[in-house]
Design an enzyme around this catalytic site. Structure first.
Site, PDB file in Angstrom:
ATOM      1  N   THR A   1       0.827  -1.207   0.000  1.00  0.00           N
ATOM      2  CA  THR A   1       0.000   0.000   0.000  1.00  0.00           C
ATOM      3  C   THR A   1       0.863   1.260   0.000  1.00  0.00           C
ATOM      4  O   THR A   1       0.624   2.196  -0.780  1.00  0.00           O
ATOM      5  CB  THR A   1      -0.942  -0.003   1.223  1.00  0.00           C
TER       6      THR A   1
ATOM      7  N   ASN B   1      -5.672  -9.103  -8.110  1.00  0.00           N
ATOM      8  CA  ASN B   1      -5.866  -9.829  -6.853  1.00  0.00           C
ATOM      9  C   ASN B   1      -7.188 -10.574  -6.768  1.00  0.00           C
ATOM     10  O   ASN B   1      -7.328 -11.488  -5.974  1.00  0.00           O
ATOM     11  CB  ASN B   1      -5.726  -8.871  -5.668  1.00  0.00           C
TER      12      ASN B   1
ATOM     13  N   GLN C   1       0.622  -9.164  -6.413  1.00  0.00           N
ATOM     14  CA  GLN C   1       0.016 -10.489  -6.599  1.00  0.00           C
ATOM     15  C   GLN C   1       0.783 -11.352  -7.598  1.00  0.00           C
ATOM     16  O   GLN C   1       0.408 -12.502  -7.833  1.00  0.00           O
ATOM     17  CB  GLN C   1      -1.437 -10.363  -7.087  1.00  0.00           C
TER      18      GLN C   1
ATOM     19  N   SER D   1       5.169  -6.763  -1.936  1.00  0.00           N
ATOM     20  CA  SER D   1       4.900  -6.814  -0.504  1.00  0.00           C
ATOM     21  C   SER D   1       5.376  -8.127   0.111  1.00  0.00           C
ATOM     22  O   SER D   1       5.341  -9.176  -0.547  1.00  0.00           O
ATOM     23  CB  SER D   1       3.387  -6.663  -0.304  1.00  0.00           C
TER      24      SER D   1
ATOM     25  N   HIS E   1       4.119  -9.939   2.839  1.00  0.00           N
ATOM     26  CA  HIS E   1       3.187 -10.937   3.376  1.00  0.00           C
ATOM     27  C   HIS E   1       2.408 -11.690   2.320  1.00  0.00           C
ATOM     28  O   HIS E   1       1.671 -12.624   2.643  1.00  0.00           O
ATOM     29  CB  HIS E   1       2.251 -10.301   4.407  1.00  0.00           C
TER      30      HIS E   1
ATOM     31  N   THR F   1      12.955   4.789  11.116  1.00  0.00           N
ATOM     32  CA  THR F   1      13.927   3.760  11.504  1.00  0.00           C
ATOM     33  C   THR F   1      13.636   2.447  10.773  1.00  0.00           C
ATOM     34  O   THR F   1      12.497   1.980  10.762  1.00  0.00           O
ATOM     35  CB  THR F   1      13.881   3.536  13.025  1.00  0.00           C
TER      36      THR F   1
ATOM     37  N   CYS G   1     -10.210  -6.412   1.043  1.00  0.00           N
ATOM     38  CA  CYS G   1     -10.291  -4.982   1.298  1.00  0.00           C
ATOM     39  C   CYS G   1     -11.716  -4.478   1.155  1.00  0.00           C
ATOM     40  O   CYS G   1     -12.120  -3.530   1.803  1.00  0.00           O
ATOM     41  CB  CYS G   1      -9.404  -4.233   0.331  1.00  0.00           C
TER      42      CYS G   1
END
Ligand SMILES: *Cc1c(COP(=O)(O)O)cnc(C)c1O
Length: 388
Positions: A72, A153, A181, A201, A203, A239, A327
């Site tokens: 995102t 997706n 995806q 991404s 995950h 960080t 989503c």
């Protein structure tokens, strides 16, 4: 009760080997990667290694890899950072995307349209694919950025990214792709596709949540998105999440190394599922084409049924899948992706996405189909939608 997870497009379990690679950085190596002392150096060394691994996996240079908090953020940064900066430099004020993008793209372009940019949403054909001519007709010398996802997706359709990027470049526009995806099943090569920016991404590839990457081709400079410290060569302050970054690299390394083997296995499970439901459950349709489609996706409409009811029935049997996308589930709007490929609105609500992963077995699939058959039959008996 048996439990079967068929929602790998929403998120994937963390690979145990990835966890093992991360653990030292959640425990002993806790230094801030920006500190000059040995504690910091050790963390910084791990971040450099992770960046190099990721660069090698996508055929990029180390300096082209920027860590973010996820897909995102990478998408927000690409859309806003490029249109703001290059809009200013070139005076171009037109963005092109597709009608089937993830909400993180759709909302980002909408934000830009509230800030003076014109947005074109390219339609897709009934297979969920953008045809090259459609982009050619929409693009002009006013276009600053074209952003088209590599794989969808909801229906898994795969876009001709290399060809679309080439068209964008002919008109002097930059090209971004949301590859979140796609990373599991399509080998990413940014030199070959010649995309200018690419998001992915952790995950969705058996890595940790809350970490992602924006690839930015050398020479291209989006506006900074997260401002603050000097991290990520001053482009993205904050960080560095060292364990997540290490996990992201480890996950991508395994994904690339084992892609062929996993693709074959996943495709077999998905095709077995489709073959069985087609022959055993009447009044269904498979949404999207089968040709250019990621191996782990099956999106099915069950006529005369509410998808949400079916989802809940399956959940009671230990089966996890999704209606539309995670989503937008919970909303009553029919999926914008199914609308875009022409699924009639009356039946779009009866659609379920089953997404398969590297741990899915044939016996899992059989368990799901057996339960699906009885759930569909029962719901249709009760349904006011059923033709009596
Ligand atoms: C999941 C997903 C995202 C968002 O990624 P996060 O890391 O969850 O923020 C973006 N695009 C697509 C296509 C996705 O499937």
């Amino acid at each position: 009760m048996k439990k079967v997870y068929l929602d790998y497009s929403a998120t994937t379990p963390l690979d145990k080997r990835v966890l093992d690679d991360m653990i030292p950085y959640l425990t002993d190596v806790y230094g801030n990667a920006n500190s000059v002392h040995s504690f910091g150096q050790e963390a910084s060394y791990a971040v450099d290694n992770a960046r190099r691994t990721i660069a090698e996996c996508i055929n990029a240079k180390r300096t082209e890899v920027y860590f973010t908090s996820g897909g995102t953020e990478a998408n927000n940064w690409a859309i806003k950072g490029i249109s703001v900066r290059y809009g200013k430099i070139s005076g171009r004020n037109h963005i092109i995307t597709s009608a089937i993008e993830h909400p993180s793209i759709l909302e980002s372009v909408k934000y830009m349209s509230n800030h003076g940019f014109e947005v074109t949403y390219l339609p897709v054909n009934s297979d969920g694919i953008i045809e090259e001519d459609v982009l050619r007709k929409a693009i002009s010398e006013k276009t600053v950025l074209v952003s088209i996802m590599t794989a969808n997706n909801e229906i898994g359709s795969i876009q001709p990214i290399k060809e679309l990027a080439k068209i964008a470049h002919e008109y002097g526009a930059l090209f971004h792709t949301d590859a979140v995806q796609a990373m599991n099943s399509i080998k990413a090569d940014v030199r070959d596709t010649n995309v200018d920016l690419m998001s992915f991404s952790g995950h969705k590839i058996y890595g940790p949540k809350g970490v992602g990457v924006l690839y930015v081709k050398s020479g291209i400079k989006p506006d900074k998105f997260m401002i603050g410290g000097h991290q990520e060569r001053t482009m993205r302050g904050g960080t560095t999440n060292v364990p997540a970054v290490v996990g992201m690299a480890s996950a991508l390394k395994y994904t690339v190394a084992e892609m062929e083997e996993n693709n074959a296995k996943i495709r077999q499970a998905r095709d077995h599922f489709i073959d069985r439901i087609k022959s055993e459950i009447p009044h269904i349709r498979i949404n999207g084409g089968m040709k250019n489609r990621v191996v782990g996706n099956a999106n099915v409409t069950f006529e005369y049924i509410e998808g949400e009811s079916l989802l809940l029935s399956l959940d009671l049997m230990g089966i996890a899948c999704s209606s539309g996308s995670a989503c937008s589930s919970g909303s009553l709007e029919p999926s914008h992706v199914l609308m875009a490929i022409g699924v009639p609105i009356e039946i779009a609500h009866g659609s379920i996405r089953f997404s398969f992963g590297k741990d899915t077995t044939i016996s899992d699939v059989d368990y799901v189909v057996d339960n699906l058959k009885s759930a569909v039959e029962r719901l249709r008996l009760m349904s006011p939608l059923t033709k009596k």
